[in-house]
Design a protein around this motif. Structure first.
Motif, PDB file in Angstrom:
ATOM      1  N   MET A   1       9.014  -2.600 -14.050  1.00  0.00           N
ATOM      2  CA  MET A   1       8.151  -1.948 -13.067  1.00  0.00           C
ATOM      3  C   MET A   1       8.488  -2.475 -11.669  1.00  0.00           C
ATOM      4  O   MET A   1       8.758  -3.657 -11.485  1.00  0.00           O
ATOM      5  CB  MET A   1       6.693  -2.232 -13.408  1.00  0.00           C
ATOM      6  CG  MET A   1       5.729  -1.565 -12.492  1.00  0.00           C
ATOM      7  SD  MET A   1       4.049  -1.811 -13.110  1.00  0.00           S
ATOM      8  CE  MET A   1       3.159  -1.237 -11.716  1.00  0.00           C
ATOM      9  N   PHE A   3       7.881  -3.595  -7.759  1.00  0.00           N
ATOM     10  CA  PHE A   3       6.855  -4.392  -7.076  1.00  0.00           C
ATOM     11  C   PHE A   3       5.891  -3.491  -6.318  1.00  0.00           C
ATOM     12  O   PHE A   3       6.314  -2.564  -5.622  1.00  0.00           O
ATOM     13  CB  PHE A   3       7.535  -5.370  -6.110  1.00  0.00           C
ATOM     14  CG  PHE A   3       6.566  -6.144  -5.261  1.00  0.00           C
ATOM     15  CD1 PHE A   3       5.754  -7.112  -5.822  1.00  0.00           C
ATOM     16  CD2 PHE A   3       6.469  -5.899  -3.905  1.00  0.00           C
ATOM     17  CE1 PHE A   3       4.855  -7.826  -5.045  1.00  0.00           C
ATOM     18  CE2 PHE A   3       5.575  -6.611  -3.110  1.00  0.00           C
ATOM     19  CZ  PHE A   3       4.772  -7.582  -3.690  1.00  0.00           C
ATOM     20  N   ASP A   4       4.615  -3.757  -6.440  1.00  0.00           N
ATOM     21  CA  ASP A   4       3.581  -3.040  -5.696  1.00  0.00           C
ATOM     22  C   ASP A   4       3.249  -3.854  -4.454  1.00  0.00           C
ATOM     23  O   ASP A   4       2.682  -4.949  -4.556  1.00  0.00           O
ATOM     24  CB  ASP A   4       2.338  -2.852  -6.560  1.00  0.00           C
ATOM     25  CG  ASP A   4       1.209  -2.122  -5.850  1.00  0.00           C
ATOM     26  OD1 ASP A   4       1.360  -1.752  -4.661  1.00  0.00           O
ATOM     27  OD2 ASP A   4       0.164  -1.927  -6.495  1.00  0.00           O
ATOM     28  N   ALA A   6       0.963  -3.735  -2.461  1.00  0.00           N
ATOM     29  CA  ALA A   6      -0.462  -4.054  -2.328  1.00  0.00           C
ATOM     30  C   ALA A   6      -0.765  -5.467  -2.834  1.00  0.00           C
ATOM     31  O   ALA A   6      -1.780  -6.058  -2.460  1.00  0.00           O
ATOM     32  CB  ALA A   6      -1.308  -3.018  -3.061  1.00  0.00           C
ATOM     33  N   GLU A   7       0.139  -6.033  -3.660  1.00  0.00           N
ATOM     34  CA  GLU A   7      -0.046  -7.410  -4.131  1.00  0.00           C
ATOM     35  C   GLU A   7      -0.056  -8.412  -2.980  1.00  0.00           C
ATOM     36  O   GLU A   7      -0.595  -9.513  -3.114  1.00  0.00           O
ATOM     37  CB  GLU A   7       1.052  -7.789  -5.125  1.00  0.00           C
ATOM     38  CG  GLU A   7       0.924  -7.130  -6.473  1.00  0.00           C
ATOM     39  CD  GLU A   7       1.999  -7.597  -7.443  1.00  0.00           C
ATOM     40  OE1 GLU A   7       2.431  -8.779  -7.364  1.00  0.00           O
ATOM     41  OE2 GLU A   7       2.418  -6.780  -8.273  1.00  0.00           O
ATOM     42  N   THR A  39       2.985   0.013   1.181  1.00  0.00           N
ATOM     43  CA  THR A  39       2.262   1.081   0.497  1.00  0.00           C
ATOM     44  C   THR A  39       2.519   2.414   1.188  1.00  0.00           C
ATOM     45  O   THR A  39       2.763   3.430   0.526  1.00  0.00           O
ATOM     46  CB  THR A  39       0.756   0.768   0.435  1.00  0.00           C
ATOM     47  OG1 THR A  39       0.572  -0.475  -0.257  1.00  0.00           O
ATOM     48  CG2 THR A  39      -0.016   1.866  -0.279  1.00  0.00           C
ATOM     49  N   ALA A  42       6.031   3.574   0.301  1.00  0.00           N
ATOM     50  CA  ALA A  42       6.109   4.065  -1.076  1.00  0.00           C
ATOM     51  C   ALA A  42       5.471   5.446  -1.214  1.00  0.00           C
ATOM     52  O   ALA A  42       6.032   6.338  -1.857  1.00  0.00           O
ATOM     53  CB  ALA A  42       5.432   3.069  -2.023  1.00  0.00           C
ATOM     54  N   GLN A  43       4.319   5.633  -0.578  1.00  0.00           N
ATOM     55  CA  GLN A  43       3.619   6.918  -0.676  1.00  0.00           C
ATOM     56  C   GLN A  43       4.408   8.030   0.035  1.00  0.00           C
ATOM     57  O   GLN A  43       4.514   9.137  -0.481  1.00  0.00           O
ATOM     58  CB  GLN A  43       2.216   6.812  -0.086  1.00  0.00           C
ATOM     59  CG  GLN A  43       1.302   5.837  -0.811  1.00  0.00           C
ATOM     60  CD  GLN A  43       0.800   6.373  -2.125  1.00  0.00           C
ATOM     61  OE1 GLN A  43       1.553   6.522  -3.080  1.00  0.00           O
ATOM     62  NE2 GLN A  43      -0.479   6.663  -2.184  1.00  0.00           N
ATOM     63  N   ARG A  46       7.564   8.796  -2.082  1.00  0.00           N
ATOM     64  CA  ARG A  46       7.230   9.522  -3.304  1.00  0.00           C
ATOM     65  C   ARG A  46       6.869  10.969  -3.012  1.00  0.00           C
ATOM     66  O   ARG A  46       7.376  11.894  -3.638  1.00  0.00           O
ATOM     67  CB  ARG A  46       6.071   8.834  -4.027  1.00  0.00           C
ATOM     68  CG  ARG A  46       5.719   9.452  -5.371  1.00  0.00           C
ATOM     69  CD  ARG A  46       4.454   8.865  -5.974  1.00  0.00           C
ATOM     70  NE  ARG A  46       3.330   8.777  -5.052  1.00  0.00           N
ATOM     71  CZ  ARG A  46       2.623   9.805  -4.604  1.00  0.00           C
ATOM     72  NH1 ARG A  46       2.927  11.023  -4.971  1.00  0.00           N
ATOM     73  NH2 ARG A  46       1.606   9.620  -3.787  1.00  0.00           N
ATOM     74  N   VAL A 117      -4.696   0.357   2.570  1.00  0.00           N
ATOM     75  CA  VAL A 117      -4.094   0.471   1.238  1.00  0.00           C
ATOM     76  C   VAL A 117      -4.982   1.291   0.311  1.00  0.00           C
ATOM     77  O   VAL A 117      -4.511   2.197  -0.377  1.00  0.00           O
ATOM     78  CB  VAL A 117      -3.790  -0.928   0.645  1.00  0.00           C
ATOM     79  CG1 VAL A 117      -3.459  -0.843  -0.839  1.00  0.00           C
ATOM     80  CG2 VAL A 117      -2.645  -1.587   1.409  1.00  0.00           C
ATOM     81  N   HIS A 121      -4.009   5.144  -1.225  1.00  0.00           N
ATOM     82  CA  HIS A 121      -3.941   5.437  -2.662  1.00  0.00           C
ATOM     83  C   HIS A 121      -4.776   6.654  -3.040  1.00  0.00           C
ATOM     84  O   HIS A 121      -4.551   7.237  -4.099  1.00  0.00           O
ATOM     85  CB  HIS A 121      -4.376   4.225  -3.482  1.00  0.00           C
ATOM     86  CG  HIS A 121      -3.331   3.162  -3.575  1.00  0.00           C
ATOM     87  ND1 HIS A 121      -2.078   3.367  -4.104  1.00  0.00           N
ATOM     88  CD2 HIS A 121      -3.351   1.865  -3.188  1.00  0.00           C
ATOM     89  CE1 HIS A 121      -1.379   2.257  -4.048  1.00  0.00           C
ATOM     90  NE2 HIS A 121      -2.119   1.335  -3.494  1.00  0.00           N
TER      91      HIS A 121
END
Length: 136
Positions: A1, A3-4, A6-7, A39, A42-43, A46, A117, A121
């Protein structure tokens, strides 16, 4: 997976909880910013169906993201207000050593990033597709 990003919020919270010096507060601001930036990246990637390295290039495009969301959907424009402030705080934390950064700035950065964040989402892809970013 993968890395997110948001971590980074958890890292920022941990550093802030034990924060005692300006270096800690600058670290919190940086990690908070990168949670929001990562984030957002990534958004956008995507939703647009374009790999991050192609959409953003190797160096990022931080200011491009700030500007693009200002000319986007109403939801991203609202995020843009907080994002611009967070971006300015990150620039201060990373480069402006002659300007003091304290706990209150770190707390503001963490609060803004957490809101950004969680809001990101919950947005539909159409909001991200409206952002005027083109591949590099």
């Amino acid at each position: 997976m993968a890395f997110d990003p948001a971590e980074f919020l958890a890292t920022a919270k941990s550093v802030l909880a034990d924060g005692r010096c300006e270096g800690d507060f600058r670290t919190v601001a940086g990690r908070a910013y990168y949670a929001a930036y990562g984030t957002m990246r990534a958004q956008l990637s995507r939703a647009k169906g374009i790999p991050p390295d192609r959409l953003f290039g190797r160096a990022g495009r931080h200011s491009d993201v700030v500007n693009a969301i200002s000319f986007s959907s109403p939801a991203l424009k609202k995020i843009g207000v907080q994002y611009r402030r967070l971006y300015a705080t990150r620039v201060q934390s990373d480069y402006k050593y002659d300007t003091e950064m304290g706990r209150s700035e770190a707390e503001m950065a963490l609060q803004a990033a957490s809101w950004i964040v969680s809001t990101l989402h919950n947005l539909p892809d159409r909001d991200f597709k409206a952002a005027p970013l083109v591949p590099r």
